[in-house]
Structures are given as C-alpha cells and as structure tokens.
Design a protein around this motif. Structure first.
Motif, PDB file in Angstrom:
ATOM      1  N   SER A  26     -25.140   6.880   0.141  1.00 57.22           N
ATOM      2  CA  SER A  26     -24.766   6.526   1.257  1.00 57.22           C
ATOM      3  C   SER A  26     -25.989   6.815   2.306  1.00 57.22           C
ATOM      4  CB  SER A  26     -23.665   5.848   0.710  1.00 57.22           C
ATOM      5  OG  SER A  26     -22.483   5.570  -0.592  1.00 57.22           O
ATOM      6  N   GLN A  28     -23.309   2.502   5.401  1.00 59.55           N
ATOM      7  CA  GLN A  28     -22.944   1.424   4.379  1.00 59.55           C
ATOM      8  C   GLN A  28     -20.999   3.250   3.560  1.00 59.55           C
ATOM      9  OE1 GLN A  28     -26.676   3.563   1.727  1.00 59.55           O
ATOM     10  NE2 GLN A  28     -26.777   1.010   2.045  1.00 59.55           N
ATOM     11  N   GLU A  36     -18.685   0.392   6.179  1.00 55.30           N
ATOM     12  CA  GLU A  36     -18.954   0.245   6.040  1.00 55.30           C
ATOM     13  C   GLU A  36     -17.407  -0.271   4.992  1.00 55.30           C
ATOM     14  OE1 GLU A  36     -20.615  -3.910   4.047  1.00 55.30           O
ATOM     15  OE2 GLU A  36     -21.610  -3.012   5.686  1.00 55.30           O
TER      16      GLU A  36
END
Length: 131
Positions: A52, A56, A59
C-alpha cells in the motif's frame, strides 16, 4: 517517478512484527498505538515493496497521508518507542530549537507574580492552599 512511500522505508524485525500484531489484537491498546502499529505493519518492506502507498494506508485508517508519513519518519529516524509515543525527544544535540528554561526576573523572585506551579509552597508546607 519518486513516490512518498519510498521516503521512509519501514523494515520491521520479526519480533517487532509479532509485538505489533499482538498489540493490535489487545483490547487494552490505546487508539494512538493501534494506529501506529497498523501503519507500520502495512508499510513493512521486509518482503519487498509495501502493498500500500501512504495515501492508501491513510484512506484505509481514516487518517491523513501526512500523519502516515510522520509515523513512518519517527520509526525510521528514531525507533519504535518514539513512533508509538508520537514525539521526538525534546532536546537534541546541536539543535537550535532546544527547550528553553525560563529565567526568573527580580519581580518574580520577590514573589510577584507567584504561581503554584513554579515554586514550592511557603513555610515548608507540602501543598498550596487557598484561603
């Protein structure tokens, strides 16, 4: 193209990984420590590239990308303890921003203004009392 998840490469030792995994499964873990543990585990590069990016991870955990970067920075530049507590040491050698100890002026030495948090109580008392 340089991306931000390469800036602070997180490489956890096996025992750090196990400790962080255990921490995220305990109900007594403070939320702040839980987030740091998740960020570090998701950023681990022991087996190559992390799966990631910072965005990402941010989030997925509902935090800002900058917070993810700061957590990784603290781990890489300092250690796991600093990453978990969230603070760099207050004073570092050669730092021009070292903590400044306030100097007492003549007026404060004479007792004006006097605050309970700066001096010991008068007359050998152990606590400050209000009248």
């Amino acid at each position: 193209m340089r991306t931000s998840h390469y800036t602070y490469p997180v490489r956890l030792h096996e025992e750090q990984c196990r400790w962080l995994e255990t921490m995220i499964h305990l109900s007594s873990t403070p939320a702040k420590h839980y987030l740091v543990a998740r960020v570090l585990l998701m950023s681990d590069q022991r087996q190559g590239e992390p799966s990631s990016t910072n965005g990402q991870i941010a989030e997925a955990l509902s935090i800002s990308r900058r917070t993810v970067i700061r957590m990784k920075q603290r781990f890489v530049q300092e250690n796991l303890e600093v990453a978990l507590t969230g603070n760099f040491p207050r004073e570092r050698e050669g730092s021009e921003h070292a903590a400044v100890v306030p100097q007492r002026s003549g007026a404060t030495e004479r007792g004006w203004p006097r605050t309970g948090c700066m001096w010991r109580p008068p007359g050998g008392l152990s606590h400050w009392y209000t009248a």
